[in-house]
Design an enzyme around this catalytic site. Structure first.
Site, short mmCIF file in Angstrom:
data_model
loop_
_atom_site.label_atom_id
_atom_site.label_comp_id
_atom_site.label_asym_id
_atom_site.label_seq_id
_atom_site.Cartn_x
_atom_site.Cartn_y
_atom_site.Cartn_z
N ARG A 127 0.85 -1.16 -0.05
CA ARG A 127 0.07 0.02 -0.08
C ARG A 127 0.72 1.67 0.10
O ARG A 127 1.83 1.13 1.06
CB ARG A 127 -0.57 -0.20 1.54
CG ARG A 127 -1.69 1.55 1.36
CD ARG A 127 -2.78 1.45 2.42
NE ARG A 127 -2.20 2.12 3.42
CZ ARG A 127 -2.66 2.44 4.66
NH1 ARG A 127 -3.82 1.80 5.04
NH2 ARG A 127 -1.80 3.19 5.71
N TYR A 175 -4.30 11.49 6.27
CA TYR A 175 -3.94 10.24 6.63
C TYR A 175 -2.88 9.28 6.20
O TYR A 175 -1.88 9.20 5.15
CB TYR A 175 -5.02 9.29 6.26
CG TYR A 175 -4.55 8.09 6.03
CD1 TYR A 175 -4.80 6.41 5.14
CD2 TYR A 175 -5.12 7.68 7.55
CE1 TYR A 175 -4.54 5.17 4.83
CE2 TYR A 175 -4.89 5.46 7.94
CZ TYR A 175 -4.44 5.00 6.60
OH TYR A 175 -4.54 4.04 6.88
N ASP A 184 -5.33 3.98 0.12
CA ASP A 184 -6.60 3.83 1.23
C ASP A 184 -7.02 5.33 1.05
O ASP A 184 -6.44 6.19 1.54
CB ASP A 184 -6.20 3.56 2.62
CG ASP A 184 -7.38 3.49 3.48
OD1 ASP A 184 -7.01 2.75 4.28
OD2 ASP A 184 -7.92 3.87 3.01
N GLU A 236 -9.34 1.91 -1.63
CA GLU A 236 -10.21 1.17 -0.77
C GLU A 236 -10.97 2.64 0.35
O GLU A 236 -9.91 3.58 0.30
CB GLU A 236 -8.76 0.89 0.70
CG GLU A 236 -9.62 0.72 1.88
CD GLU A 236 -8.03 0.60 3.18
OE1 GLU A 236 -7.29 0.09 2.38
OE2 GLU A 236 -8.97 0.34 3.98
N ARG A 291 -13.34 -5.64 3.62
CA ARG A 291 -12.40 -4.99 4.26
C ARG A 291 -12.91 -5.91 5.98
O ARG A 291 -11.20 -5.34 6.83
CB ARG A 291 -11.96 -3.75 4.75
CG ARG A 291 -11.34 -3.05 3.33
CD ARG A 291 -9.90 -3.15 3.29
NE ARG A 291 -9.57 -2.60 4.02
CZ ARG A 291 -8.19 -2.98 4.86
NH1 ARG A 291 -8.00 -3.98 4.80
NH2 ARG A 291 -7.80 -2.06 6.24
N TRP A 306 -12.59 11.68 9.25
CA TRP A 306 -10.70 11.57 9.15
C TRP A 306 -10.56 10.22 8.39
O TRP A 306 -11.50 9.32 8.46
CB TRP A 306 -10.53 11.36 10.24
CG TRP A 306 -8.73 11.30 10.34
CD1 TRP A 306 -8.00 12.16 10.48
CD2 TRP A 306 -8.24 9.55 10.73
NE1 TRP A 306 -6.85 11.05 10.80
CE2 TRP A 306 -7.24 9.51 11.00
CE3 TRP A 306 -8.90 8.82 11.04
CZ2 TRP A 306 -5.98 8.89 10.92
CZ3 TRP A 306 -7.65 7.56 10.99
CH2 TRP A 306 -6.64 7.32 11.14
C1 CS2 Z 1 -6.42 2.10 7.92
C2 CS2 Z 1 -5.94 2.15 9.39
O1 CS2 Z 1 -5.22 -0.20 7.42
C3 CS2 Z 1 -5.81 1.13 7.39
O2 CS2 Z 1 -6.43 0.81 5.88
O3 CS2 Z 1 -8.10 2.66 7.69
O4 CS2 Z 1 -5.15 2.67 9.73
C4 CS2 Z 1 -7.44 3.06 10.73
O5 CS2 Z 1 -7.14 4.68 9.74
C5 CS2 Z 1 -6.91 2.73 11.87
O6 CS2 Z 1 -7.63 1.19 12.33
C6 CS2 Z 1 -8.06 3.98 12.29
O7 CS2 Z 1 -7.57 2.68 13.87
MG MG Z 2 -7.89 1.52 5.84
#
Ligand code: CS2
Ligand code: MG
Length: 405
Positions: free
Chosen positions: A147, A159, A213, A239, A286, A405
């Site tokens: 990823r 993010y 993502d 994602e 997921r 978020w």
């Molecule tokens: C994310 C996660 O792994 C992922 O795909 O969406 O890092 C997510 O942000 C966290 O699990 C939130 O606690």
């Molecule tokens: Mg995710």
């Protein structure tokens, strides 16, 4: 065999984890993960104050009946807290059953369907160049699927970009101990992201699976635009493109792009997927065994998904404990429509609290034939790590509008 007692173990080896331990009159015990990132104590109370009293005296082998009792019996069904609590019980009961029958859990749910579980790692960088380099490091470590998440030019935060390399922990408080505030611009993100994947394909060719993502931040037509612009780079999946409470929104995305879609790490029951499955609007599930009510529920979800050509791609971030990873690996080893498993590695500190059998080798995770889930919790070590409240960030657009978020 009867359940004689159960307890909830709260520990924080760098991040909070909630573990349920169920004990029986034959000395066999099982463990399950109940961690809900940013709201951990809610699940502790749900288990201690309401669920555990209902378990005492039951036969731990009656996994389906106990699942139905905890799901239907609460009246107020579904939700992340309820389903995480049910998941912890379910994982622990499978752990007990495997140990009592002297067999690994995958043998209780169909036996071995594959030699190893393909995983994807998390390459991320502050900018395009750093992210390209980080992807190269994962390729050098033998990952077949990676990823890629990058800082966005013009945004202070976004993010998926870790403070320290090779480990990403999203829970972070601001100086006052409240949720940190990230900033967002869809325009900047949409203009940048195709450049990242063009550069990745130009640099590393077509051989590796690349994933991305969007973390719930687009509208369906914006997701359609991004999916279309990424088609030349053949992503394994895109994602969480949109906030997926509106399942029908995926009809718009699907109409415009062939980029595969993955969704559901924030889902918690099969009902979150019914339109997405029956109209074949997505390609990967997921929802993890932790958020989605455990192995018992996961088997139903995977079976329904398989009817519609949909495969699993379970959430596997650092805030799901190694216990969920162990359960997921048994599950992924047994089902036919497995796709990929997220593997955001835990720290050595966390792994020491949860000694386990699974191991990484050349892009795959493998489990052994140790009875049960093949994982334990070192309670003495766990007790050394005090719970620390940690929130997931919140996200605001550049004009201050509250966003996802
Ligand atoms: C994310 C996660 O792994 C992922 O795909 O969406 O890092 C997510 O942000 C966290 O699990 C939130 O606690
Ligand atoms: Mg995710």
């Amino acid at each position: 065999m009867k359940i004689t007692d159960a307890k909830v173990i709260v520990t924080c080896p760098g991040r909070n984890f909630i573990t349920l331990k169920i004990m029986t009159d034959e000395g066999v015990y099982g463990i399950g993960d109940a961690t809900l990132n940013g709201r951990e104590k809610s699940v502790v109370s749900y288990l201690e104050d309401y669920v555990i009293p209902c378990l005492i005296g039951r036969n731990p082998f009656d996994i389906e009946d106990i699942w139905q009792y905890l799901y239907r019996g609460v009246y107020w069904r579904r939700g992340a807290i309820t389903m995480s609590a049910i998941a912890a019980v379910d994982m622990a009961l499978y752990d007990i059953k495997g140990k009592a029958l002297n067999t690994p859990v995958y043998n209780l749910i169909g036996g071995r369907s594959r030699t190893g579980v393909m995983v994807y790692g998390h390459a991320n960088g502050a900018d395009l160049e750093q992210t390209i380099d980080e992807v190269g490091k994962y390729i050098d470590m033998g990952y077949l699927a990676i990823r890629a998440q990058s800082g966005i030019p013009g945004l202070q935060s976004t993010y998926g970009v870790a403070k320290e390399k090779m480990y990403y922990e999203p829970a972070q408080n601001d100086a006052s101990g409240l949720p940190a505030v990230n900033e967002w611009s869809t325009e900047k993100y949409l203009n940048f992201t195709p450049k990242l994947f063009k550069k990745l394909r130009d640099t590393y060719g077509e051989e590796h699976h690349f994933l991305h993502d969007c973390h719930h931040r687009l509208t369906p037509i914006e997701a359609a635009r991004l999916g279309k612009e990424l088609e030349p780079y053949h992503l394994f999946w895109l994602e969480d493109t949109v906030q997926a409470e509106l399942q029908e929104g995926f009809r718009i995305i699907r109409k415009h792009t062939t980029t595969p879609l993955a969704v559901g790490e924030v889902f918690n029951t099969i009902y979150d997927y019914t339109t997405l499955f029956t109209e074949q609007l997505i390609d990967y599930v997921r929802m993890s065994l932790l958020r989605g009510g455990g192995i018992t529920h996961g088997l139903k979800v995977a079976a329904m998904a398989g009817v519609y050509h949909i495969r699993t791609g379970f959430h596997g971030a650092t805030d799901l404990s190694p216990v969920t990873m162990a359960a997921a690996l048994h599950f992924n080893t047994a089902i036919n429509n497995f796709g990929v498993q997220e593997y955001m590695r835990h720290t050595g500190e966390t792994d020491a609290v949860f000694p386990h059998e699974y191991y990484y080798d050349k892009g795959y995770l493998h489990i052994t034939d140790k009875p049960g889930l093949g994982i334990d919790i070192d309670e003495a070590l766990a007790a050394k790590y005090e719970y620390k409240r940690a929130y997931l960030p919140v996200n605001r657009k550049l004009d201050g509008t509250m966003f996802n978020w």
